[in-house]
Design an enzyme around this catalytic site. Structure first.
Site, short mmCIF file in Angstrom:
data_model
loop_
_atom_site.label_atom_id
_atom_site.label_comp_id
_atom_site.label_asym_id
_atom_site.label_seq_id
_atom_site.Cartn_x
_atom_site.Cartn_y
_atom_site.Cartn_z
N LEU A 10 94.57 53.04 53.21
CA LEU A 10 95.24 52.71 54.48
C LEU A 10 94.24 52.65 55.64
O LEU A 10 94.31 53.44 56.58
CB LEU A 10 96.39 53.68 54.78
CG LEU A 10 97.49 53.72 53.73
CD1 LEU A 10 98.60 54.69 54.15
CD2 LEU A 10 98.09 52.34 53.49
N ALA A 13 91.26 45.91 46.75
CA ALA A 13 90.78 46.73 47.88
C ALA A 13 89.39 46.28 48.32
O ALA A 13 88.46 46.22 47.51
CB ALA A 13 90.77 48.20 47.51
N THR A 46 86.32 35.96 46.21
CA THR A 46 86.46 34.92 47.22
C THR A 46 85.53 33.74 46.95
O THR A 46 84.47 33.91 46.33
CB THR A 46 86.12 35.52 48.60
OG1 THR A 46 85.99 34.49 49.56
CG2 THR A 46 84.81 36.30 48.59
N ASP A 47 85.89 32.58 47.49
CA ASP A 47 84.99 31.41 47.39
C ASP A 47 83.76 31.57 48.28
O ASP A 47 82.78 30.83 48.13
CB ASP A 47 85.74 30.11 47.73
CG ASP A 47 86.36 30.10 49.12
OD1 ASP A 47 86.23 31.09 49.87
OD2 ASP A 47 86.98 29.06 49.47
N GLU A 48 83.80 32.55 49.21
CA GLU A 48 82.67 32.68 50.15
C GLU A 48 81.39 33.10 49.45
O GLU A 48 80.31 32.96 50.02
CB GLU A 48 83.02 33.67 51.27
CG GLU A 48 84.20 33.21 52.09
CD GLU A 48 84.30 33.86 53.46
OE1 GLU A 48 83.34 34.50 53.90
OE2 GLU A 48 85.35 33.70 54.09
N TYR A 104 79.98 40.25 54.71
CA TYR A 104 81.19 40.29 53.87
C TYR A 104 80.96 39.57 52.54
O TYR A 104 81.17 40.14 51.47
CB TYR A 104 82.38 39.64 54.61
CG TYR A 104 83.53 39.28 53.68
CD1 TYR A 104 84.28 40.27 53.06
CD2 TYR A 104 83.83 37.94 53.40
CE1 TYR A 104 85.32 39.94 52.18
CE2 TYR A 104 84.87 37.60 52.53
CZ TYR A 104 85.60 38.61 51.92
OH TYR A 104 86.62 38.28 51.04
N LYS A 123 80.80 40.98 48.70
CA LYS A 123 81.71 40.51 47.64
C LYS A 123 80.89 39.94 46.47
O LYS A 123 81.23 40.16 45.31
CB LYS A 123 82.69 39.45 48.17
CG LYS A 123 83.78 39.97 49.07
CD LYS A 123 84.74 40.96 48.43
CE LYS A 123 85.69 40.34 47.42
NZ LYS A 123 86.71 41.34 46.96
N VAL A 138 88.86 28.99 69.48
CA VAL A 138 88.36 28.16 68.37
C VAL A 138 86.83 28.28 68.38
O VAL A 138 86.19 27.97 69.39
CB VAL A 138 88.80 26.69 68.54
CG1 VAL A 138 88.20 25.82 67.46
CG2 VAL A 138 90.33 26.60 68.51
N ARG A 153 88.15 24.85 55.93
CA ARG A 153 88.57 25.85 54.96
C ARG A 153 89.63 25.21 54.06
O ARG A 153 90.28 24.25 54.44
CB ARG A 153 89.17 27.09 55.67
CG ARG A 153 88.17 27.85 56.57
CD ARG A 153 87.10 28.52 55.76
NE ARG A 153 86.12 29.28 56.50
CZ ARG A 153 84.94 28.81 56.91
NH1 ARG A 153 84.60 27.55 56.69
NH2 ARG A 153 84.07 29.60 57.54
#
Ligand code: NAD
Ligand code: DAU
Length: 360
Positions: free
Chosen positions: A37, A84, A136-138, A162, A166, A218, A226
């Site tokens: 949390l 998570a 993720t695709d990142e 990030y 990942k 923006v 994306r």
């Protein structure tokens, strides 16, 4: 009866996945949700299922080895579905370390404890066990504006803390599959949108700001692309990969729905104007004049686009929700959950917003 250990089930995609699974399997599964949390985890997202006899919540950090071990000791876990993570790119640029801790170390703990619980003395694994790592695709980096797609074979080239963390977690899962023949799959998915998404991410942030007449930030020239997927379609893909995915394989998940950020913002404004009734005072606030170009994200990836050919061919998964329909379902959900939005944007969120957008 299969028992699922879902990590991060109080977050956006995790909670949508849990809803999807109970709608599909009802009392034929057990779900244990382990979540620490953080600001992104919200038990409100699971309010309607918390009283089920076949759902259990464990408040714990996935980096806490003993807590994770206890869950495996107390329950016969058949499937781990590992969501998570710290998930927001902008936060990772400001505070990279927490991303490395949760995304890399946390994944290592989950892998290690699942392996310890499932491995037999001869190095094989107990029947029917699987670890599904949600990624993720990142991790693949950024594509040129004028072409190309991410395939499962595309080399990793992450740019943000990030995506680097990942990629690190994906590499660990690959290492467990290669070294220990650990029964796992990885899914690499494109941008999700839908109910319960925290308003630090583009779509709910724009919906929330537009409805209160606030500026719509923006980044850069607004032309970054994306590939958007309705979250329920992602939940379905994960379930299908658990059931039908060949062990040790990676599957890309995406919507073939590429849009520039500025297009997304315009679509949301138009949809809000169409969906709000004339006597709703918010209708007067929603306007394209709110669009404000702000300083770009550092290291901003230009374009993501998934080739979902493998998951379609091998597993038969395809996105079902067209963006036109999905964005209306999403806006409708936010209309109907004003209190949810109020709760998550009170307190710490204001400080986050000022820090992130104040001097932009
Ligand atoms: P989210 O930020 O909404 O939710 C993350 C959840 O993980 C929260 O409930 C949080 O409390 C929990 N959590 C964070 N650190 C934890 C820790 N140390 N121990 C236990 N729980 C912890 O994220 P999301 O958008 O739902 O993404 C879920 C997963 O899907 C992530 O792994 C993300 O990388 C991946 N993913 C997200 C998208 C997207 O568009 N959102 C797309 C592809 C893949
Ligand atoms: O591609 C999958 C990834 O999608 C997931 O792995 C991440 O967890 C998820 O957060 C998402 O990452 P993005 O960085 O693409 O999502 P975000 O909603 O933060 O931003 C989408 C695009 O919109 C991006 O190009 C940055 C831009 N943007 C974002 C915000 C929050 C803006 O222009 N203004 C904003 O205020």
């Amino acid at each position: 009866m299969k028992t699922y250990l879902v990590t991060g089930g109080a977050g956006f995609i995790g909670s949508n996945f849990i809803h999807y699974m109970f709608e599909k399997y009802d009392n034929d599964i057990v779900i244990i949700n382990i979540d620490s949390l953080t600001y992104a985890g919200n038990l409100e997202n699971l309010k309607d299922i918390e009283k089920r006899d076949n759902y259990f919540f464990v408040k714990a950090d996935i980096c806490d080895k003993e807590a994770v071990k206890r869950v495996f000791t107390e329950h016969e876990i058949d499937r781990v579905v590992h969501f998570a993570a710290e998930s927001h790119v902008d936060r990772s640029i400001k505070e990279p370390e927490v991303f490395v801790r949760t995304n890399v170390l946390g994944t290592a703990v989950m892998l290690n404890e699942a392996k310890a619980a499932w491995e037999l003395p001869d190095g094989s694994y107990r029947e029917g066990k699987k670890f599904l790592h949600v990624s993720t695709d990142e991790v693949f980096g950024s594509l040129e504006e004028d072409g190309g797609y991410f395939y499962e074979t595309t080399p990793f080239s992450p740019h943000s803390p990030y995506s680097a963390s990942k990629a690190g977690s994906d590499m660990l899962v690959k290492a467990y599959m290669d070294t220990y023949k650990f029964p796992a799959n990885i899914t690499n998915c494109s941008n999700n949108y839908g109910p319960y998404q925290f308003p630090e991410k583009l779509i709910p942030l724009i919906i929330n700001n537009a409805l209160s007449g606030k500026k719509l930030p923006v980044y850069g020239d607004g032309k970054n692309v994306r590939d958007w997927l309705y979250v329920r379609d992602h939940a379905k893909a994960i379930d299908m990969v658990i059931e039908k995915g060949r062990l040790f394989e990676t599957y890309n998940v995406g919507g073939h729905n590429e849009k520039q950020n500025i297009e997304i913002v315009n679509i949301i404004i138009e949809a809000l104007q169409e969906m709000l009734s004339d006597d709703d005072p918010r209708k007067k606030l929603v306007s394209k004049d709110l669009i404000t170009y702000v300083e770009d994200r550092k290291g901003h990836d230009r374009r993501y686009a998934i080739a979902p050919d493998k998951i379609k061919k091998e597993i038969g998964w395809e996105p079902e929700t067209m963006f036109k329909e999905g964005i209306k379902l999403t806006i409708k959900w936010y209309f109907e959950h004003e209190d949810w939005m109020k709760n998550v944007t009170s307190g710490d969120y204001q400080k986050y917003y000022d820090d992130m957008y104040g001097n932009r």
